[in-house]
Design an enzyme around this catalytic site. Structure first.
Site, PDB file in Angstrom:
ATOM      1  N   VAL A 182       2.226   6.580   6.984  1.00  0.00           N
ATOM      2  CA  VAL A 182       1.275   7.063   5.971  1.00  0.00           C
ATOM      3  C   VAL A 182      -0.129   6.649   6.414  1.00  0.00           C
ATOM      4  CG1 VAL A 182       0.578   6.934   3.546  1.00  0.00           C
ATOM      5  CG2 VAL A 182       3.013   6.875   4.160  1.00  0.00           C
TER       6      VAL A 182
ATOM      7  N   HIS B 283       0.864  -1.185   0.000  1.00  0.00           N
ATOM      8  CA  HIS B 283       0.000   0.000   0.000  1.00  0.00           C
ATOM      9  C   HIS B 283       0.904   1.241   0.000  1.00  0.00           C
ATOM     10  CE1 HIS B 283       1.119   0.095   4.199  1.00  0.00           C
ATOM     11  NE2 HIS B 283       0.573  -1.082   4.403  1.00  0.00           N
TER      12      HIS B 283
ATOM     13  N   HIS C 259       4.055   1.296   2.291  1.00  0.00           N
ATOM     14  CA  HIS C 259       5.240   0.614   1.752  1.00  0.00           C
ATOM     15  C   HIS C 259       5.890   1.455   0.654  1.00  0.00           C
ATOM     16  CE1 HIS C 259       2.713  -3.022   2.950  1.00  0.00           C
ATOM     17  NE2 HIS C 259       3.827  -3.252   3.602  1.00  0.00           N
TER      18      HIS C 259
HETATM   19  P1  AMP Z   1       5.060  -5.096   6.488  1.00  0.00           P
HETATM   20  O1  AMP Z   1       4.834  -5.485   5.064  1.00  0.00           O
HETATM   21  O2  AMP Z   1       3.814  -4.886   7.276  1.00  0.00           O
HETATM   22  O3  AMP Z   1       6.076  -5.979   7.170  1.00  0.00           O
HETATM   23  O4  AMP Z   1       5.750  -3.662   6.418  1.00  0.00           O
HETATM   24  C1  AMP Z   1       6.944  -3.453   5.713  1.00  0.00           C
HETATM   25  C2  AMP Z   1       7.504  -2.097   6.076  1.00  0.00           C
HETATM   26  O5  AMP Z   1       6.551  -1.089   5.722  1.00  0.00           O
HETATM   27  C3  AMP Z   1       7.767  -1.947   7.579  1.00  0.00           C
HETATM   28  O6  AMP Z   1       8.973  -1.238   7.773  1.00  0.00           O
HETATM   29  C4  AMP Z   1       6.576  -1.162   8.038  1.00  0.00           C
HETATM   30  O7  AMP Z   1       6.830  -0.386   9.199  1.00  0.00           O
HETATM   31  C5  AMP Z   1       6.334  -0.262   6.846  1.00  0.00           C
HETATM   32  N1  AMP Z   1       4.952   0.247   6.858  1.00  0.00           N
HETATM   33  C6  AMP Z   1       3.809  -0.495   6.951  1.00  0.00           C
HETATM   34  N2  AMP Z   1       2.738   0.320   6.992  1.00  0.00           N
HETATM   35  C7  AMP Z   1       3.198   1.585   6.926  1.00  0.00           C
HETATM   36  C8  AMP Z   1       2.580   2.891   6.926  1.00  0.00           C
HETATM   37  N3  AMP Z   1       1.257   3.032   7.022  1.00  0.00           N
HETATM   38  N4  AMP Z   1       3.377   3.967   6.857  1.00  0.00           N
HETATM   39  C9  AMP Z   1       4.728   3.835   6.778  1.00  0.00           C
HETATM   40  N5  AMP Z   1       5.368   2.653   6.760  1.00  0.00           N
HETATM   41  C10 AMP Z   1       4.626   1.546   6.844  1.00  0.00           C
END
Ligand code: AMP
Length: 277
Positions: A173, A31, A34
């Site tokens: 975000v 999203h 990411h």
């Molecule tokens: P995930 O796929 O949930 O493991 O997230 C991968 C990376 O994206 C991690 O470093 C998360 O902290 C970051 N991330 C996930 N959601 C958000 C968001 N809403 N805003 C900023 N970074 C995010």
């Protein structure tokens, strides 16, 4: 954009890259949160590598590993549009070969909050991130403030084990109504999606109380808790006002702090946080 599945392939490609490499580890179902990490990595490095891997080791036995949303084709299309150079999509066998037995355990900071609610979670996270760092050898690695404790755990691991990558943190975000973007938001029914805004409302309340001069952390926790309890679909896991560097709970807010919480909306467990300046 090159898509690779094996460690030997990505190592070979990595060796050919000149200049700095920005790395964004993800679990996919991408999203705008990411993509903010990918954009930042793109702006600051000569090449960008993204990994997509739903890491079984960071899910508890009763958690949503099997149900975790996946859509690789859509993810690859989004990454292509951002100008990603290499996407690493390993299999479980590649990451956890037969007889795998080496783990990275970060103590103290990984034991509270998410660590207390999800035993073994950060062991899984630290191990996979350490492994990915060894494979990708990034100059900089990008993580979201959305997972505030993950950031502190990774920074601790990098410092303790003298790892090379510079850890870069990207602000959370959010959707227009404040809900932090998360792959897990797709679990929410329309009514639950509405109820989920209570997390941002509670964090905004904390920030406002702090801005108005409140230094008593327990008063802020109590007011956040009372607000969340007004939402019938919300079930609090924890509400925390902690030292921003160590995530130790505070009595008196006399240093940089972060408000964070985990709340169940129906069956979906959501986390969010807000730095309190
Ligand atoms: P995930 O796929 O949930 O493991 O997230 C991968 C990376 O994206 C991690 O470093 C998360 O902290 C970051 N991330 C996930 N959601 C958000 C968001 N809403 N805003 C900023 N970074 C995010």
């Amino acid at each position: 954009m090159t898509i690779v599945k094996t460690i030997s392939e990505i190592r070979a490609l990595r060796q050919k890259l000149k200049g700095s490499v920005g790395f964004v580890p993800t679990m996919g179902f991408l999203h705008e949160g990411h993509l903010a990490l990918v954009k930042r990595a793109k702006a600051e490095n000569s090449a960008v590598i993204v990994s997509i891997y739903v890491n079984p080791a960071q899910f508890g036995p009763r958690e949503d590993f099997g149900a975790y949303p996946r859509d690789l084709d859509r993810d690859l299309e989004l990454l292509r549009k951002e100008g990603t150079d290499i996407v690493f999509v390993p299999s479980d066998d590649e990451m956890y070969p037969h007889e795998f037995s080496s783990w990275v355990d970060v103590e103290k900071v990984a034991e509270r909050l998410e660590g207390a609610s999800r035993p073994g979670h950060f062991r899984g996270v630290a191990t996979i991130v350490a492994k990915l760092f060894n494979i990708v050898q990034p100059t900089r690695a990008y993580f979201g403030q959305k997972d505030a404790q993950q950031v502190v755990v990774i920074k601790r691991m990098v410092a303790d084990l003298s790892m090379n990558p510079e850890v870069v943190i990207v602000p959370t975000v959010r959707e227009n109504d404040g809900l932090a973007m998360s792959s897990r938001n797709v679990y929410l029914s329309p009514r639950e999606r509405q109820a989920a805004t209570i997390l941002f409302k509670a964090l905004t309340l904390a920030r406002q109380l702090r801005r108005d001069g409140e230094k008593d952390a327990e008063k802020i926790r109590r007011k956040m808790t009372a607000l969340i309890r007004k939402e019938p679909l919300a079930q609090i896991d924890y509400v925390s006002i902690a030292d921003a560097g160590t995530l130790e709970e505070l009595d008196l807010i006399d240093r940089p702090a972060v408000a964070s919480l985990a709340v169940r909306i129906g069956k979906t467990r959501l986390i969010d946080n807000m730095p309190l300046e």
